[in-house]
Write a protein that holds these residues in place. Structure first.
Motif, short mmCIF file in Angstrom:
data_model
loop_
_atom_site.label_atom_id
_atom_site.label_comp_id
_atom_site.label_asym_id
_atom_site.label_seq_id
_atom_site.Cartn_x
_atom_site.Cartn_y
_atom_site.Cartn_z
N ASP A 67 0.83 -1.21 0.00
CA ASP A 67 0.00 0.00 0.00
C ASP A 67 0.86 1.26 0.00
OD1 ASP A 67 -2.22 -1.71 0.21
OD2 ASP A 67 -2.10 -1.68 2.39
N ILE A 68 1.87 1.28 -0.86
CA ILE A 68 2.82 2.39 -0.89
C ILE A 68 2.17 3.63 -1.52
CG2 ILE A 68 5.05 3.17 -1.78
CD1 ILE A 68 5.87 0.16 -1.80
N GLN A 69 2.13 4.72 -0.77
CA GLN A 69 1.60 6.01 -1.22
C GLN A 69 2.71 7.05 -1.01
OE1 GLN A 69 -1.59 6.25 -2.48
NE2 GLN A 69 -1.76 4.03 -2.17
N ALA A 70 3.74 7.00 -1.86
CA ALA A 70 4.90 7.89 -1.68
C ALA A 70 4.51 9.34 -1.82
CB ALA A 70 5.97 7.53 -2.72
N PRO A 71 4.99 10.24 -1.03
CA PRO A 71 5.84 10.10 0.16
C PRO A 71 5.02 10.17 1.45
CG PRO A 71 5.85 12.38 -0.48
CD PRO A 71 4.89 11.66 -1.41
N ASP A 72 3.80 9.65 1.42
CA ASP A 72 2.90 9.81 2.57
C ASP A 72 2.80 8.61 3.50
OD1 ASP A 72 2.13 12.42 1.73
OD2 ASP A 72 0.76 11.52 0.27
N SER A 73 2.74 7.38 2.94
CA SER A 73 2.51 6.24 3.82
C SER A 73 2.83 4.91 3.13
CB SER A 73 1.05 6.22 4.27
OG SER A 73 0.20 5.98 3.15
N TYR A 74 2.98 3.90 3.96
CA TYR A 74 3.03 2.51 3.51
C TYR A 74 2.73 1.59 4.68
CZ TYR A 74 8.11 2.51 4.82
OH TYR A 74 9.32 2.62 5.44
N THR A 75 2.47 0.34 4.35
CA THR A 75 2.25 -0.68 5.37
C THR A 75 3.38 -1.70 5.26
OG1 THR A 75 -0.15 -0.41 5.22
CG2 THR A 75 0.64 -2.47 6.18
N ILE A 76 3.92 -2.07 6.41
CA ILE A 76 4.98 -3.07 6.45
C ILE A 76 4.38 -4.37 6.97
CG2 ILE A 76 7.20 -3.72 7.45
CD1 ILE A 76 7.66 -0.69 7.97
N GLN A 77 4.50 -5.42 6.19
CA GLN A 77 4.08 -6.76 6.60
C GLN A 77 5.36 -7.48 7.00
OE1 GLN A 77 0.73 -7.99 6.09
NE2 GLN A 77 1.29 -9.81 7.25
N PHE A 78 5.43 -8.06 8.21
CA PHE A 78 6.66 -8.70 8.64
C PHE A 78 6.39 -10.02 9.35
CE2 PHE A 78 5.27 -5.87 12.00
CZ PHE A 78 5.36 -6.65 13.14
N ASP A 79 7.37 -10.90 9.27
CA ASP A 79 7.35 -12.14 10.04
C ASP A 79 8.79 -12.59 10.26
OD1 ASP A 79 7.97 -14.56 8.05
OD2 ASP A 79 6.64 -13.15 7.01
N GLY A 80 9.05 -13.13 11.42
CA GLY A 80 10.40 -13.57 11.74
C GLY A 80 10.39 -14.80 12.64
N GLN A 81 11.41 -15.62 12.49
CA GLN A 81 11.58 -16.84 13.28
C GLN A 81 12.85 -16.74 14.10
OE1 GLN A 81 9.43 -19.46 13.40
NE2 GLN A 81 8.04 -18.44 11.97
N GLY A 82 12.74 -17.09 15.37
CA GLY A 82 13.91 -17.05 16.25
C GLY A 82 14.23 -18.42 16.82
N GLY A 83 13.95 -19.48 16.05
CA GLY A 83 14.25 -20.83 16.52
C GLY A 83 13.45 -21.16 17.76
N ALA A 84 14.12 -21.70 18.78
CA ALA A 84 13.45 -22.09 20.01
C ALA A 84 12.87 -20.90 20.76
CB ALA A 84 14.42 -22.85 20.91
N ALA A 85 13.39 -19.70 20.51
CA ALA A 85 12.90 -18.51 21.20
C ALA A 85 11.48 -18.16 20.77
CB ALA A 85 13.82 -17.33 20.94
N GLY A 86 11.10 -18.54 19.56
CA GLY A 86 9.75 -18.26 19.10
C GLY A 86 9.71 -17.49 17.80
N PHE A 87 8.58 -16.81 17.59
CA PHE A 87 8.38 -16.09 16.33
C PHE A 87 7.64 -14.79 16.61
CE2 PHE A 87 4.45 -18.40 16.95
CZ PHE A 87 3.48 -17.49 16.56
N GLY A 88 7.68 -13.92 15.61
CA GLY A 88 6.92 -12.69 15.65
C GLY A 88 6.39 -12.40 14.26
N LYS A 89 5.18 -11.88 14.17
CA LYS A 89 4.62 -11.52 12.87
C LYS A 89 3.59 -10.43 13.07
CE LYS A 89 1.06 -15.12 12.79
NZ LYS A 89 0.48 -16.20 12.01
N GLY A 90 3.36 -9.65 12.01
CA GLY A 90 2.37 -8.61 12.12
C GLY A 90 2.49 -7.58 11.03
N THR A 91 1.89 -6.41 11.29
CA THR A 91 1.91 -5.31 10.34
C THR A 91 2.22 -4.01 11.07
OG1 THR A 91 -0.45 -4.86 10.59
CG2 THR A 91 0.19 -6.36 8.81
N ALA A 92 2.76 -3.06 10.32
CA ALA A 92 3.00 -1.72 10.84
C ALA A 92 2.55 -0.73 9.79
CB ALA A 92 4.47 -1.53 11.16
N GLN A 93 1.68 0.19 10.16
CA GLN A 93 1.23 1.23 9.24
C GLN A 93 2.03 2.50 9.58
OE1 GLN A 93 -2.93 1.04 10.26
NE2 GLN A 93 -3.38 -0.11 8.39
N VAL A 94 2.73 3.03 8.59
CA VAL A 94 3.60 4.19 8.78
C VAL A 94 3.05 5.34 7.94
CG1 VAL A 94 5.96 5.06 8.53
CG2 VAL A 94 5.58 2.65 9.09
#
Length: 193
Positions: A67-94
């Protein structure tokens, strides 16, 4: 977890937008970031080390800009794996908005964590996320404004790295050198007696 914050950047909106899309600059500003590499159009592979309470792990993940609207905004979709420590996923609207000669940056993060990180408790996870965000924006603001505050922000990053893990043997840092003093082992103490 949901987190919303607003920061004022001492630069014009276009300059802030370009900085937010500069992977070299982002790598310097993201606490614990080891690498950011392109992975297709508006997508990146990341590797970083993070500590959340007693859990410290190396995370590998993917971030995609949508949803890139340069130079006003975008949405970041992210996900990450940390092995035994676990995981994180989500979105950030900037969102960037001009404010005279400055820019107001607002972001809202919605994230989920799992594994050992989720077992720590939401208060610790939220506090660690806020601290990482604060260090990132302190570094980012210093970098885009071109002042010497970036060194101070890097010092704050070192403090973040020490928060989640015991520093050395738990000894307090020496006030003059800033280095952790080592306790002598009991065998060394006995041999001097």
């Amino acid at each position: 977890m949901e987190m919303t914050q607003t920061r004022q950047l001492p630069v014009a909106q276009q300059t802030a937008w370009e900085a937010l899309n500069d992977t070299g600059l982002l790598k310097q500003c993201i606490p614990g970031c080891e690498s950011i590499e392109p992975d297709g159009d508006h997508a990146y592979l990341l590797a970083l080390t993070a500590a959340v309470g007693p859990v410290k792990a190396r995370f590998k993940g993917r971030m995609a800009l949508q949803d890139i609207q340069a130079p006003d905004s975008y949405t970041i979709q992210f996900d990450g794996q940390g092995g035994a420590a676990g995981f994180g996923k989500g979105t950030a609207q900037v969102t960037l908005a001009p404010d005279g000669e400055h820019t107001v940056l607002t972001y809202t993060v919605n994230a989920q964590v799992g594994g050992k990180i989720a077992q720590i408790g939401s208060r610790l996870v939220d506090a660690a996320a806020r601290k990482m965000a604060d260090v990132f924006f302190d570094r980012f603001t210093a970098a885009v404004s071109g002042d010497g505050a970036q060194e101070e922000a890097q010092g704050a990053q070192e403090d973040v790295a020490k928060d989640g893990a015991a520093a050395g043997d738990g000894s307090p840092p020496d006030e003059q050198t800033g280095e952790t003093k080592r306790k002598r082992s009991w065998t060394a103490w006995i041999s001097k007696s």
